[in-house]
Design a protein around this motif. Sequence first.
Motif, short mmCIF file in Angstrom:
data_model
loop_
_atom_site.label_atom_id
_atom_site.label_comp_id
_atom_site.label_asym_id
_atom_site.label_seq_id
_atom_site.Cartn_x
_atom_site.Cartn_y
_atom_site.Cartn_z
N ALA A 33 0.84 -1.20 0.00
CA ALA A 33 0.00 0.00 0.00
C ALA A 33 0.87 1.25 0.00
O ALA A 33 0.60 2.20 -0.75
CB ALA A 33 -0.94 0.00 1.20
N ARG A 34 1.93 1.27 0.81
CA ARG A 34 2.83 2.43 0.82
C ARG A 34 3.47 2.64 -0.55
O ARG A 34 3.60 3.77 -1.03
CB ARG A 34 3.91 2.27 1.89
N GLN A 35 3.86 1.55 -1.19
CA GLN A 35 4.46 1.65 -2.52
C GLN A 35 3.46 2.24 -3.51
O GLN A 35 3.80 3.13 -4.30
CB GLN A 35 4.93 0.28 -3.00
N LEU A 36 2.23 1.76 -3.47
CA LEU A 36 1.20 2.27 -4.37
C LEU A 36 0.86 3.73 -4.08
O LEU A 36 0.55 4.50 -4.99
CB LEU A 36 -0.05 1.41 -4.31
N LEU A 37 0.96 4.14 -2.83
CA LEU A 37 0.68 5.53 -2.48
C LEU A 37 1.75 6.48 -3.01
O LEU A 37 1.45 7.61 -3.40
CB LEU A 37 0.60 5.69 -0.95
N HIS A 38 3.00 6.03 -3.03
CA HIS A 38 4.10 6.97 -3.27
C HIS A 38 4.93 6.73 -4.52
O HIS A 38 5.68 7.62 -4.92
CB HIS A 38 5.01 6.97 -2.05
N ASP A 39 4.82 5.59 -5.17
CA ASP A 39 5.67 5.27 -6.31
C ASP A 39 5.06 5.82 -7.60
O ASP A 39 4.17 5.22 -8.19
CB ASP A 39 5.87 3.76 -6.42
N THR A 40 5.57 6.96 -8.03
CA THR A 40 5.01 7.62 -9.21
C THR A 40 5.42 6.96 -10.52
O THR A 40 4.96 7.38 -11.59
CB THR A 40 5.40 9.11 -9.24
N THR A 41 6.25 5.92 -10.48
CA THR A 41 6.58 5.20 -11.70
C THR A 41 5.48 4.20 -12.08
O THR A 41 5.49 3.66 -13.18
CB THR A 41 7.93 4.44 -11.59
#
Length: 125
Positions: A33-41
Amino acid sequence: MAGTVAAAGHALADVERHVNPLDLDADHRWTTARQLLHDTTIDTEDRLAGLLLLLYAQGLSAISQLTVDQITITDDSVHISFGHTPIRLPEPIDGLARTVVAKGPPGRPAGWRPDRGGGEHRHGS
């Protein structure tokens, strides 16, 4: 699933093929979830859909049929309706929803890329 979510455009296909989100341990679910929230790639549509899957327990079929008409945007809030009662989306999920809605016309699946056609499931290649 480690590392596969980071592959832009394949996040949902990887989740669909390999992982039942209900079987993820809490640490893995929050890391993803954190990755999906912040990973703009990762594509915005994939990020929002993955968060709806992980945090709101929405199935891929329901997510792929979601239309912009089910997302209500005001100056200070964003609500999404999965059923009868709209749910307020917190920051930064609300920002992702605003972006997805801006990409899709009313009645069409919410930003799930107009060139893919309404309601089609996304599959990795």
